[in-house]
Design a protein around this motif. Structure first.
Motif: not given
Length: 655
Positions: A231-242
């Motif tokens: 979850a910590l790693c996914l939060k760093k690219i959360k904006a791009s995954l939208s």
């Protein structure tokens, strides 16, 4: 007469009740029934004699099933229900035909036969209906139903339509139809749905506390390939995954010392003409070392925000040794920045006020104490209205230790059940446990009661003297006084004559009452305080009647200390703290605390005792009666002497 016409002679005699009309009832039929000509009869035609050939028109239709099928019907059964009915006879249009007693009716042409229906029917089951011919009732037969039955055939069910293929508009490969009219390879070459998603990133890790940084300033504990780290790693690219839909995410195994984390992501996105494209890609994170703020404070050693000062105004440190073991058992020392030992107590330094407050609450629950707090302003930001304070908590423990002789106030002694003012402290936990050596009456005093009615110890441990038991008599029953409280069941009341070991050349003896009657015998050595030859400087003792003050108060039985130390096969853990110069008195007090653990099982339950593998277990044949701790009460101390993970320069453990 036409051969197809029906003459009147073929009908039975006319009915006398209906002389006229086409619906005249024949005499051979019940009254009111209908007469049907023979040409409309559905009876099967007569079979030819046995052995004579049949005309082709008279042969039944062949069975639609193969000969080896269970539904095959032989052709020699012309009246089988699966046999199609015979064709209709030619229509009878004879203008001269007239029915007896009826009006002449112009010929009516038969209705035009409908087109034959091809209805697939299931073969009949093997049952009694197979051998029994089915016949229609004469008055329910209709020509059009006969025409439909003559054209019925058994047809197989239509096959499912096969899916067609089209050619890819880019490469010409046959593919199933899709909205983009392109194959997957050409569609991926034209459109990249992972565009804009970073394929590399950075994760900050603190080596000291083994925590990861979660922006903006939170440090969290995560294990490798755990859900929290994912979850910590996914939060760093959360904006791009939208812009895409995340289908799956997982770790790709990497070496622990490689400082790399690899994530395998599966995403979907709608592309040309509504086609949905799915793509798998890898994101790599580089683990960079960074020290967190808490570890910075620990390394600085002087940077703290709260301190807890624990003090006890007494000579002996038994209470602090007991408190140290409680802190180790409940792991309250993990959040401390520093532990400093001073002459009359301990100082605990913390990085936050909340941790210090938690320590204060723990002390108030484990030992009778009182506390007060203060804070000092360090800095102030007038723009953000932020204040920086340093907090100080002062905790004072009651100045009473185990084996102390105390003198209670008259009011407090009366409230505890009219017990004697001279009492012995047998234990200090969350309350002070007192016992009256003259009546075995016990009482418990909590911290708030003590601070309302304070009292002091009459002696310190260095004033203990050694006595020898000359004679002892156990008192089995003693009358309770008015309003007396509870008595101890673990002790035995006894009357003893004792003599000091330093005065064995004299005949002077002392008489006393003791609560140690269950372990004392004539000739035993015992430690106690001499009240007859001492000068007591106490407020409540000076006001007491001298006849109520005992000459000697016995505290505990004496054993050979050196022998007990040699065979002690257990040990305790200690807090890592900054010590001052230790003296021999501290070592003696620590040995007294270890002896108290061996003698008192109640205190031993709250302490973690570890087995010392360096000292072998001795047999019980040389036991001199000294209390010992059994192996069942000890814990195995864990020591990791080798690196099981195969660190740098170490061999990997295979067994």
């Amino acid at each position: 007469m036409n051969c197809n016409s029906v003459g009147p002679s073929r009908f039975p005699p006319a009915s006398p009740r209906l002389p006229h009309g086409p619906f005249r009832a024949p005499s051979g039929l019940p009254h009111g029934s209908l007469t049907v000509p023979a040409r409309f009869s559905t009876a099967a035609p007569p079979r030819p004699p046995h052995g004579s050939p049949m005309a082709p028109s008279q042969l039944p239709p062949a069975s639609p099933w193969p000969p080896n099928s269970p539904f095959h019907v032989p052709s020699q059964f012309p009246h089988d229900p699966l046999r199609a009915p015979s064709p209709l006879p030619p229509p009878l249009h004879d203008p001269s035909r007239r029915f007896r007693g009826s009006l002449t009716t112009p010929p009516q042409p038969l209705p035009t036969p409908r087109l034959p229906l091809r209805i697939p029917l299931a073969p009949p089951s093997h049952g009694p209906d197979r051998a029994r011919p089915r016949r229609l009732l004469p008055f329910l037969w209709r020509p059009e139903s006969a025409a439909c039955s003559a054209a019925m055939e058994y047809l197989p069910a239509p096959a499912a339509p096969a899916q067609g293929h089209i050619l890819c508009c880019q490469c010409g490969v046959p593919i199933p139809p899709n909205p983009a009219n392109m194959c997957v390879g050409c569609l991926r070459a034209q459109v990249d749905i992972t565009e804009g998603i970073p394929k590399q990133g950075t994760v900050h890790f603190c080596k000291q506390c083994e925590r990861y940084l979660q922006p903006p300033g939170t440090w969290i504990q995560c294990a490798l390939e755990s859900r929290e780290l994912l979850a910590l790693c996914l939060k760093k690219i959360k904006a791009s995954l939208s812009k895409v839909r995340l289908i799956d995410a997982g770790f790709i195994w990497t070496e622990p010392h490689s400082k790399r984390l690899k994530l395998k992501l599966t995403v979907q996105k709608e592309v040309i003409n509504g086609a949905v494209l799915q793509q798998v890609f890898v994101v790599e994170y580089v683990v960079q070392s960074q020290m967190c703020e808490d570890c910075h404070r620990i390394e600085a050693k002087d940077f703290w925000k709260a301190v807890v000062q624990v003090r006890q105004k007494t000579v002996h440190k038994k209470t602090f040794y007991y408190l140290e073991q409680l802190i180790l058992k409940h792991r309250l020392h993990q959040n401390t920045l520093r532990i400093k030992e001073i002459h009359d107590g301990l100082d605990f330094y913390y990085s936050s006020k909340q941790h210090a407050q938690k320590m204060v609450d723990f002390l108030q629950c484990t030992v009778p104490s009182r506390s007060k707090s203060s804070q000092r302003l360090i800095s102030h930001d007038i723009h953000s209205n932020v204040y920086n304070y340093k907090s100080t908590f002062s905790v004072e423990i009651v100045p009473i230790c185990k084996d102390n002789v105390v003198c209670l106030s008259p009011k407090l002694a009366q409230s505890l059940g009219n017990m004697s003012q001279i009492c012995v402290c047998i234990r200090v936990t969350s309350t002070i446990h007192l016992i009256d050596p003259r009546t075995l009456q016990i009482a418990e005093i909590d911290g708030s009661t003590y601070w309302r009615h304070p009292f002091n110890s009459l002696f310190h441990p260095k004033q203990l003297e050694e006595f020898i038991i000359m004679d002892i008599n156990r008192v089995h029953e003693k009358k309770k006084g008015a309003g007396a409280g509870a008595r101890s069941n673990k002790h035995t009341l006894a009357e003893a004559w004792v003599r000091k070991t330093s005065e064995l050349d004299t005949d002077h003896q002392y008489f006393c009452c003791t609560h140690l009657g269950h372990i004392l015998n004539p000739g035993d050595l015992v430690l106690g305080f001499d009240l007859a030859n001492c000068n007591l400087n106490d407020e409540f003792t000076n006001k007491m009647n001298p006849q109520h003050i005992p000459d000697v108060v016995l505290i505990k039985k004496s054993y050979d200390r050196s022998k007990r130390q040699r065979r002690r096969n257990w040990k305790l853990k200690e807090l890592e703290r900054d010590r001052e110069a230790t003296d021999t008195d501290d070592e003696r007090q620590y040995q007294d605390f270890l002896e108290d653990l061996e003698e008192d099982e109640t205190i031993r339950k709250n302490v973690n005792i570890y087995r010392n593998a360096d000292i072998p277990v001795e047999s019980d044949t040389d036991d001199d009666g000294a209390p010992r701790i059994s192996l069942a009460e000890m814990l195995e101390d864990l020591h990791i002497s080798q690196d099981a993970t195969g660190g740098e320069g170490a061999e990997m453990l295979t067994e």
